[in-house]
Design an enzyme around this catalytic site. Sequence first.
Site, mmCIF file in Angstrom:
data_model
loop_
_atom_site.group_PDB
_atom_site.id
_atom_site.type_symbol
_atom_site.label_atom_id
_atom_site.label_comp_id
_atom_site.label_asym_id
_atom_site.label_seq_id
_atom_site.Cartn_x
_atom_site.Cartn_y
_atom_site.Cartn_z
ATOM 1 C CG HIS A 10 -1.858 -1.187 1.195
ATOM 2 N ND1 HIS A 10 -2.331 -1.804 2.335
ATOM 3 C CD2 HIS A 10 -2.416 -1.846 0.143
ATOM 4 C CE1 HIS A 10 -3.148 -2.784 1.987
ATOM 5 N NE2 HIS A 10 -3.209 -2.837 0.660
ATOM 6 C CD GLU A 52 -0.762 1.030 4.259
ATOM 7 O OE1 GLU A 52 -2.005 0.943 4.156
ATOM 8 O OE2 GLU A 52 -0.020 0.027 4.278
ATOM 9 C CG HIS A 83 0.593 -3.213 5.439
ATOM 10 N ND1 HIS A 83 -0.295 -3.004 4.411
ATOM 11 C CD2 HIS A 83 1.214 -4.387 5.165
ATOM 12 C CE1 HIS A 83 -0.224 -3.997 3.551
ATOM 13 N NE2 HIS A 83 0.678 -4.853 3.975
ATOM 14 C CD GLU A 129 -1.651 -2.700 9.220
ATOM 15 O OE1 GLU A 129 -1.416 -1.493 8.948
ATOM 16 O OE2 GLU A 129 -2.166 -3.494 8.417
HETATM 17 ZN ZN LIG Z 1 -1.699 -1.395 4.303
#
Ligand SMILES: [Zn+2]
Length: 372
Positions: free
Chosen positions: A164, A167, A257, A333
């Site tokens: 992504h 990010e 992420h 994350e």
């Molecule tokens: Zn992500």
Amino acid sequence: MSIQICAAFDSGNIRLVGIEGDRVDLEIVKDHQSDFYQWFHFRASGAKGKTVTFRIVNAGGSAYAFGWPGYRTRVSIDRQLWRMTDTDYTDGVLTFTHRFDSDIAWFAYFAPYSMERHHDLVSRIALMPGVSHRELGRTLDDQPLDCLTIGTGEKQVWLYARQHPGESMAEWWMEGALEKLTDPADTAAKALREKATLHIVPNANPDGSRRGHLRTNAAGVNLNREWHAPTAEKSPEVLAIRNAMDETGCAFAMDVHGDEAIPANFLAGFEGIPSWTDAQGEKYYEFGRRLTAATPLFQLEQGYDKAAPGKANLSMSTNQVAERFGAVAMTLEMPFKDHDPSPDAEQGWSPDRCKQLAHACLDTLAGFVDDL
Ligand SMILES: [Zn+2]
């Protein structure tokens, strides 16, 4: 002289709606061929001595609008230090102000990590002893998909980030990881290099990164929903990484992420995969416990709900890699906000702390690699 707004650069994203006095109305541009948007990155000039109010008027329609409350915009005047600035989210509009003491100021969702910086990083690390570089493939925009391999050990470790592209904290983490792994004086890195072979993809989505996307590649595809069936037409990035993993196998994988809403670092695992065993799962939980013990930059209280038995989404890399290889796989994350258990009032979650967390993850992995 009027205020000038520009986002025509690597990883830029904004559209000027209008300027009225010292108020600038803006919109974030959707990812190409997609409805996702939330990443913004632009510069403003021609306002020295003024206090300017910026309003992102389409913030309410963004992919994770529930993440805006409690979020603070990052601003920089030198493109090195990114500070948080007071930000309000009301009725779908994100508002922040900036007092221009300098000619130019830069604004972003998070401290950016450009493709130019990516090339600087990859080239610098590839020069280090014991590092080899290869292109795993090309993207739809014909950018290289870079992989750095470090270490000579038996355990196959895969670290990859930025599926992504908005990010950007994920590639700051990678910069920290690569600097540690190539540090000749670091004993944990030395142990890892002896016991494992680490395959590292610092940026799994170069096209989305350069285009200023939030979540997708040049074809508007969310790469972390392609791992069950990647294709050369839609998701060559995943196809190249997964094919390379098939050649080496994989004992440990971390997919890095950022999360829009939760103000803390956390891991997500592979609960719900068809071949789940408590033994495989326990290794993942043990990694999290050891990481929590190793650093105040990690915690176990906040995170995503776990998938029910048999309900894992195998299109996501962590689930696919855990199922496919029996790997201890996880998604890391990091926040766009701050890591509230150990906050930083000036910068919030920041590039320096991304790198510190990467160091702690690798220290933890070094003490864990024999158990894989
Ligand atoms: Zn992500």
